[in-house]
Scaffold this motif. Structure first.
Motif, PDB file in Angstrom:
ATOM      1  N   THR A  27      65.538 -57.150  62.458  1.00 51.58           N
ATOM      2  CA  THR A  27      66.128 -58.082  61.795  1.00 51.58           C
ATOM      3  C   THR A  27      65.300 -59.685  62.610  1.00 51.58           C
ATOM      4  OG1 THR A  27      67.635 -57.610  62.068  1.00 51.58           O
ATOM      5  CG2 THR A  27      67.203 -57.058  59.926  1.00 51.58           C
ATOM      6  N   SER A  60      73.363 -53.746  65.839  1.00 50.75           N
ATOM      7  CA  SER A  60      73.763 -55.109  64.616  1.00 50.75           C
ATOM      8  C   SER A  60      74.811 -55.588  64.555  1.00 50.75           C
ATOM      9  CB  SER A  60      73.380 -54.185  62.952  1.00 50.75           C
ATOM     10  OG  SER A  60      74.725 -53.143  62.609  1.00 50.75           O
ATOM     11  N   TYR A  63      73.337 -60.873  69.062  1.00 46.26           N
ATOM     12  CA  TYR A  63      71.725 -61.268  69.228  1.00 46.26           C
ATOM     13  C   TYR A  63      71.962 -62.056  70.183  1.00 46.26           C
ATOM     14  CZ  TYR A  63      67.183 -62.203  68.604  1.00 46.26           C
ATOM     15  OH  TYR A  63      65.313 -62.751  68.602  1.00 46.26           O
ATOM     16  N   ARG A  74      77.021 -60.388  64.796  1.00 42.31           N
ATOM     17  CA  ARG A  74      76.711 -60.465  62.794  1.00 42.31           C
ATOM     18  C   ARG A  74      75.927 -61.357  62.548  1.00 42.31           C
ATOM     19  NH1 ARG A  74      77.873 -54.745  62.893  1.00 42.31           N
ATOM     20  NH2 ARG A  74      79.692 -54.397  64.147  1.00 42.31           N
TER      21      ARG A  74
END
Ligand code: CMC
Length: 437
Positions: A27, A60, A63, A74
């Motif tokens: 993403t 997920s 990051y 998140r």
């Protein structure tokens, strides 16, 4: 993971046919080349010690953009979480993917609170350690030992068992860390109190005694809570990868977290805040602010082996966002305790200013990391240096368990089994004793 139209082609100079690999988009962040079929189609492996270019999983949870100095749990920036949420909300977010609403927060907090006590038998484990044992050694042992008390939640294929184990680990870590401290100073263990917040309860178990009521200081509790939030997860770092690798064989969560604690113990990982504080104390002993110039000269000298501890990071090539928040907390704590003129803090600020303007650090993109300030904050809170990494382990437990759970639930999960470039002796016969050199 999104398939992209791009393909990567690997060609060889020895005439072997070229092979094509799919390229995936996350993403956010760099694309990845899927080389899972490389060995099957070419008979060759890749060579990547330290995983410099290898994604070992898809995730997920967290990051990091090291160039921008960005850290997201998140999707939420750490700066917003640290200001608007407490540690247990952050735990809920890391475990479940979303922030809790008021009702969810209450049930989660109640659940964690009800699991804070450890089995009474645990105290006998502590007594087996020398009083001067390193707290990390005590934690590796006692966290691993939890598996022998909770046979009712060890079926890793059952999501409910996994959830119960996660809650037990998050709830019991502060109790074990505080017990390790109390044992080392010869004071009685303090049982948890369920009417206090997660961090306030920990402070009381650390610094309370049966002789007098412990007074909770909200500023100090908030500082500890922030330390926990900032250290809660950091994507696929060494200890998290250790937890995933241990878990990939199907080992139980308590054993996996004990493995993570063992990895965190190393000075290149969890031990840096201790090293940063020791460095400041050394400069202070040698003359303080006036000696900074001389110290920086040593740091720049390649033959000296001296590093500016608390500076630089494998991933962040910009100001570590956690360092900014920790710097702010440092101000608050020292102000609350009337230590604004604390010489170590003043020294740290002067050192940071000089380093940030110095060409050596600018060219190498060396900025302060979270450890530059967290040692000062922890020592102001009264936490002994030897326990700094234990506090880190307490904070990181939620990240470890969230990543472990994500791995177990991933249909693509396989036992972790890296390959090698063998450079030892080829096959040979065992000589008789008389013929050995
Ligand atoms: N002081 C002086 N020079 C440094 C430092 C430092 N703290 N960090 C890196 N350098 C230099 C290094 O000598 C090299 O110079 P050159 O290119 O001339 O050879 C250049 O900067 C690149 O360094 P590197 O060692 O290739 O960088 P790395 O990504 O392998 O290392 C690091 C990252 C964190 C191990 C390193 O910066 C370091 O040792 N810092 C001090 C220890 C520390 O604070 N560690 C805490 C990390 S944050 C904890 C966490 O997130 O869990």
């Amino acid at each position: 993971m999104i398939n992209s139209d791009n393909k990567a082609t690997l060609s060889f100079s020895d005439g072997s046919p070229a092979v094509e690999f799919p390229v995936y988009k996350g993403t956010i962040g760099p694309d990845v080349i899927d080389i899972r079929k490389l060995y099957g189609s070419t008979g060759k492996f890749t060579y990547d010690p330290g995983f410099m270019s290898t994604a070992a999983c898809n995730s997920s949870i967290t990051y990091i953009d090291g160039d921008k100095g960005e850290l997201l749990y998140r999707g939420y920036p750490i700066e917003q979480l640290a200001v608007n949420c407490d540690f247990l909300e952050t735990c809920y977010l890391l475990l479940n993917g979303e922030l809790p609403n008021a009702g969810q927060k209450k049930s989660f907090t109640d659940l964690v609170t009800k699991h804070t006590m450890v089995h009474e038998q645990m105290q006998f484990f502590f007594r087996g350690f020398r009083r001067d044992a390193h707290p990390m050694s005590v934690l590796v042992g006692t966290v691993g030992a939890l598996a022998s008390f909770y046979h009712d939640s060890l079926d890793i294929t059952d999501p409910h068992h996994r959830e119960v184990s996660a809650i037990r680990l998050i709830a019991k870590m502060p109790t074990l860390v505080a017990m390790a401290y109390k044992y080392s100073v010869g004071q009685p263990f303090v049982y948890p109190r369920n009417d206090l917040s997660y961090s306030a309860n920990f402070m009381r178990m650390m610094f309370g005694t049966p002789c007098e009521e412990y007074k909770v200081n909200d500023v100090l509790v908030r500082a500890l809570d922030r330390i926990l939030i900032l250290h809660a997860d950091h994507e696929q770092n060494a200890s998290t990868s250790t937890v995933r690798l241990a878990g990939s064989s199907g080992a139980n969560p308590f054993a996996c977290i004990a493995a993570g604690i063992a990895c965190l113990w190393g000075p290149a990982h969890g031990g840096a805040n201790e090293a940063a504080l020791t460095m400041l104390q050394d400069i202070q002993k040698q003359g303080g602010v006036e000696k900074i110039g001389e110290f920086i000269k040593q740091v720049k000298d390649k033959n000296s082996n001296v590093k500016l501890m608390g500076f630089g990071h494998r991933v962040y090539k910009n100001y570590d966002p956690r360092a900014k928040l920790m710097r702010e907390t440092c101000h608050e704590v020292l102000h609350e305790l009337g230590l604004q003129n604390d010489p170590l803090f003043k020294l740290a600020m002067a050192l940071e200013k000089i380093a940030l303007e110095d060409d050596y650090f600018v060219q190498r993109k060396l900025y302060p990391n979270v450890d530059f300030y967290s040692g000062i904050v922890q020592s102001a809170l009264g936490i002994p240096v030897s326990l700094f990494t234990g506090i880190f382990a307490m904070a990181r437990t939620v990240g470890w368990i969230a990543q472990w759970n994500e791995m177990i639930s991933d249909p693509e999960q396989k036992i972790g089994r890296p390959r090698q470039l063998f450079v030892g002796s080829p096959t040979r016969d065992v000589p008789p004793m008389t013929k050995r050199g």
